[in-house]
Write a protein that holds these residues in place. Structure first.
Motif, PDB file in Angstrom:
ATOM      1  N   GLN A   1      -7.852  24.317   6.179  1.00  0.00           N
ATOM      2  CA  GLN A   1      -9.046  23.508   6.430  1.00  0.00           C
ATOM      3  C   GLN A   1      -9.547  22.845   5.149  1.00  0.00           C
ATOM      4  N   GLN A   2      -9.546  23.596   4.040  1.00  0.00           N
ATOM      5  CA  GLN A   2     -10.013  23.054   2.759  1.00  0.00           C
ATOM      6  C   GLN A   2      -9.158  21.872   2.309  1.00  0.00           C
ATOM      7  N   VAL A   3      -7.848  22.034   2.417  1.00  0.00           N
ATOM      8  CA  VAL A   3      -6.933  20.968   1.985  1.00  0.00           C
ATOM      9  C   VAL A   3      -7.117  19.726   2.863  1.00  0.00           C
ATOM     10  N   LEU A   4      -7.222  19.926   4.157  1.00  0.00           N
ATOM     11  CA  LEU A   4      -7.365  18.792   5.070  1.00  0.00           C
ATOM     12  C   LEU A   4      -8.692  18.064   4.857  1.00  0.00           C
ATOM     13  N   LEU A   5      -9.740  18.803   4.574  1.00  0.00           N
ATOM     14  CA  LEU A   5     -11.030  18.165   4.294  1.00  0.00           C
ATOM     15  C   LEU A   5     -10.972  17.340   3.018  1.00  0.00           C
ATOM     16  N   GLN A   6     -10.239  17.829   2.011  1.00  0.00           N
ATOM     17  CA  GLN A   6     -10.066  17.070   0.769  1.00  0.00           C
ATOM     18  C   GLN A   6      -9.318  15.762   1.024  1.00  0.00           C
ATOM     19  N   LYS A   7      -8.423  15.794   2.007  1.00  0.00           N
ATOM     20  CA  LYS A   7      -7.601  14.616   2.312  1.00  0.00           C
ATOM     21  C   LYS A   7      -8.172  13.794   3.469  1.00  0.00           C
ATOM     22  N   ALA A   8      -9.366  14.142   3.929  1.00  0.00           N
ATOM     23  CA  ALA A   8      -9.927  13.509   5.128  1.00  0.00           C
ATOM     24  C   ALA A   8     -10.031  11.995   4.995  1.00  0.00           C
ATOM     25  N   GLY A   9     -10.447  11.510   3.828  1.00  0.00           N
ATOM     26  CA  GLY A   9     -10.566  10.065   3.627  1.00  0.00           C
ATOM     27  C   GLY A   9      -9.236   9.363   3.801  1.00  0.00           C
ATOM     28  N   TRP A  10      -8.205   9.919   3.188  1.00  0.00           N
ATOM     29  CA  TRP A  10      -6.852   9.345   3.297  1.00  0.00           C
ATOM     30  C   TRP A  10      -6.386   9.369   4.741  1.00  0.00           C
ATOM     31  N   ILE A  11      -6.625  10.497   5.430  1.00  0.00           N
ATOM     32  CA  ILE A  11      -6.196  10.630   6.822  1.00  0.00           C
ATOM     33  C   ILE A  11      -6.869   9.578   7.698  1.00  0.00           C
ATOM     34  N   GLN A  12      -8.169   9.418   7.541  1.00  0.00           N
ATOM     35  CA  GLN A  12      -8.900   8.440   8.353  1.00  0.00           C
ATOM     36  C   GLN A  12      -8.433   7.016   8.087  1.00  0.00           C
ATOM     37  N   GLN A  13      -8.158   6.719   6.819  1.00  0.00           N
ATOM     38  CA  GLN A  13      -7.677   5.384   6.457  1.00  0.00           C
ATOM     39  C   GLN A  13      -6.333   5.098   7.109  1.00  0.00           C
ATOM     40  N   LYS A  14      -5.419   6.061   7.032  1.00  0.00           N
ATOM     41  CA  LYS A  14      -4.079   5.867   7.597  1.00  0.00           C
ATOM     42  C   LYS A  14      -4.122   5.787   9.122  1.00  0.00           C
ATOM     43  N   LEU A  15      -4.969   6.591   9.743  1.00  0.00           N
ATOM     44  CA  LEU A  15      -5.086   6.539  11.202  1.00  0.00           C
ATOM     45  C   LEU A  15      -5.673   5.204  11.649  1.00  0.00           C
ATOM     46  N   ALA A  16      -6.608   4.668  10.866  1.00  0.00           N
ATOM     47  CA  ALA A  16      -7.197   3.363  11.190  1.00  0.00           C
ATOM     48  C   ALA A  16      -6.152   2.260  11.081  1.00  0.00           C
ATOM     49  N   LEU A  17      -5.313   2.332  10.044  1.00  0.00           N
ATOM     50  CA  LEU A  17      -4.240   1.347   9.886  1.00  0.00           C
ATOM     51  C   LEU A  17      -3.250   1.432  11.033  1.00  0.00           C
ATOM     52  N   ARG A  18      -2.926   2.669  11.438  1.00  0.00           N
ATOM     53  CA  ARG A  18      -1.999   2.841  12.561  1.00  0.00           C
ATOM     54  C   ARG A  18      -2.576   2.225  13.825  1.00  0.00           C
ATOM     55  N   ALA A  19      -3.871   2.461  14.070  1.00  0.00           N
ATOM     56  CA  ALA A  19      -4.514   1.912  15.269  1.00  0.00           C
ATOM     57  C   ALA A  19      -4.518   0.379  15.240  1.00  0.00           C
ATOM     58  N   ALA A  20      -4.753  -0.184  14.047  1.00  0.00           N
ATOM     59  CA  ALA A  20      -4.800  -1.644  13.916  1.00  0.00           C
ATOM     60  C   ALA A  20      -3.436  -2.277  14.145  1.00  0.00           C
ATOM     61  N   ASN A  21      -2.388  -1.521  13.797  1.00  0.00           N
ATOM     62  CA  ASN A  21      -1.022  -2.062  13.908  1.00  0.00           C
ATOM     63  C   ASN A  21      -0.333  -1.693  15.203  1.00  0.00           C
ATOM     64  N   GLN A  22      -1.045  -1.020  16.098  1.00  0.00           N
ATOM     65  CA  GLN A  22      -0.421  -0.618  17.355  1.00  0.00           C
ATOM     66  C   GLN A  22      -0.005  -1.847  18.158  1.00  0.00           C
ATOM     67  N   VAL A  23       1.146  -1.720  18.772  1.00  0.00           N
ATOM     68  CA  VAL A  23       1.693  -2.822  19.564  1.00  0.00           C
ATOM     69  C   VAL A  23       1.491  -2.488  21.041  1.00  0.00           C
ATOM     70  N   ALA A  24       1.178  -3.495  21.840  1.00  0.00           N
ATOM     71  CA  ALA A  24       0.969  -3.279  23.270  1.00  0.00           C
ATOM     72  C   ALA A  24       2.230  -2.713  23.906  1.00  0.00           C
ATOM     73  N   PRO A  25       2.096  -1.746  24.803  1.00  0.00           N
ATOM     74  CA  PRO A  25       3.273  -1.154  25.446  1.00  0.00           C
ATOM     75  C   PRO A  25       4.035  -2.188  26.270  1.00  0.00           C
ATOM     76  N   MET A  26       5.311  -1.937  26.434  1.00  0.00           N
ATOM     77  CA  MET A  26       6.176  -2.849  27.173  1.00  0.00           C
ATOM     78  C   MET A  26       5.784  -2.904  28.645  1.00  0.00           C
ATOM     79  N   GLN A  27       5.742  -4.106  29.178  1.00  0.00           N
ATOM     80  CA  GLN A  27       5.529  -4.312  30.609  1.00  0.00           C
ATOM     81  C   GLN A  27       6.801  -4.954  31.163  1.00  0.00           C
ATOM     82  N   TRP A  28       7.425  -4.289  32.097  1.00  0.00           N
ATOM     83  CA  TRP A  28       8.715  -4.773  32.597  1.00  0.00           C
ATOM     84  C   TRP A  28       8.484  -5.774  33.726  1.00  0.00           C
TER      85      TRP A  28
END
Length: 236
Positions: A48-75
């Motif tokens: 928990q301590q380590v993850l809290l120290q890295k919380a800013g980095w985690i949130q930043q990377k998750l936000a970037l992932r969400a921004a770069n998400q591609v719409a799922p394939m529609q057949w």
């Protein structure tokens, strides 16, 4: 196992915890979210301590992932596709008897009485992609093998979600079929990367020297490959 990280501001971050025999904690952002690799004997408090120290980095990377998400394939008819780096369009044509799939100009045409069934269309289109992938990849592998003076025992397709290729000590090469969507130079880069492992089963300086001899612009290709990854994975 699924876990939750509680932040001081009350927010929570879901993550998958993977306990392994290791000394350090590793964080990875995947298509599924945050994955934490941690030593088997680590306490919950330490983690928990380590993850809290890295919380800013985690949130930043998750936000970037969400921004770069591609719409799922529609057949469905008109869906944009990629083939060998070219933009093509899925064209569904109702036909009473045919079940053919063919690339006609910039359209991948599926003729069938089942064009309203997305699951059926998906199976047919994915099968077509794998049919194109194996001969193309096999040809590239054999050409690079001849250049290296090496022999490859087999070339097969992979359906991995996190790896584009692999090479083992038995000189068997596996390449992700989704690569056939990528531009030819990216396919060639991945082929050369795996072929370099025939000489060096690692990612040492010696490995990169072999890779550079096979594909000089591997650094720029690697960056391009990472940028393309989410797009190529639209195809399940």
């Amino acid at each position: 196992m699924a876990q939750q990280l509680q932040l001081p501001d009350g927010q929570t971050i879901a993550y998958l915890l993977d306990l392994r025999v290791r000394k350090t904690i590793g964080l990875k952002i995947t298509a599924q979210g945050l994955v934490v690799h941690a030593p088997k004997r680590i306490s919950s408090k330490q983690l928990q301590q380590v993850l809290l120290q890295k919380a800013g980095w985690i949130q930043q990377k998750l936000a970037l992932r969400a921004a770069n998400q591609v719409a799922p394939m529609q057949w469905v008819d008109g869906e944009p596709l990629l083939f060998m780096g070219q933009d093509i369009t899925l064209s569904l044509i109702r036909h009473p008897t045919s079940k053919a799939v063919a690339l006609e100009g910039s359209q991948l045409v599926v003729r069938s009485p089942h064009i309203g069934n997305q699951a059926w269309v998906a199976r047919k289109v994915l099968h077509w992609y794998t049919q194109q992938a194996l001969p193309d990849f096999s040809r590239r592998v054999q050409l690079v093998a001849a250049q290296m003076g090496e022999k490859v025992t087999s070339v097969a397709l992979s359906n991995a979600r996190s790896r584009w290729g692999s090479c083992n000590s038995r000189k068997q090469i596996r390449l992700n079929w989704r690569l056939i969507q990528a531009p030819p130079h990216i396919i060639q880069y991945v082929v050369c990367h795996e072929m370099a492992h025939l000489r060096e089963m690692n990612h040492s300086g010696r490995f990169y020297a072999v890779l550079e001899s096979l594909f000089a612009k591997h650094l720029s290709a690697e960056k391009e490959m990472k940028a393309l990854s989410s797009i190529l994975h639209r195809m399940a």
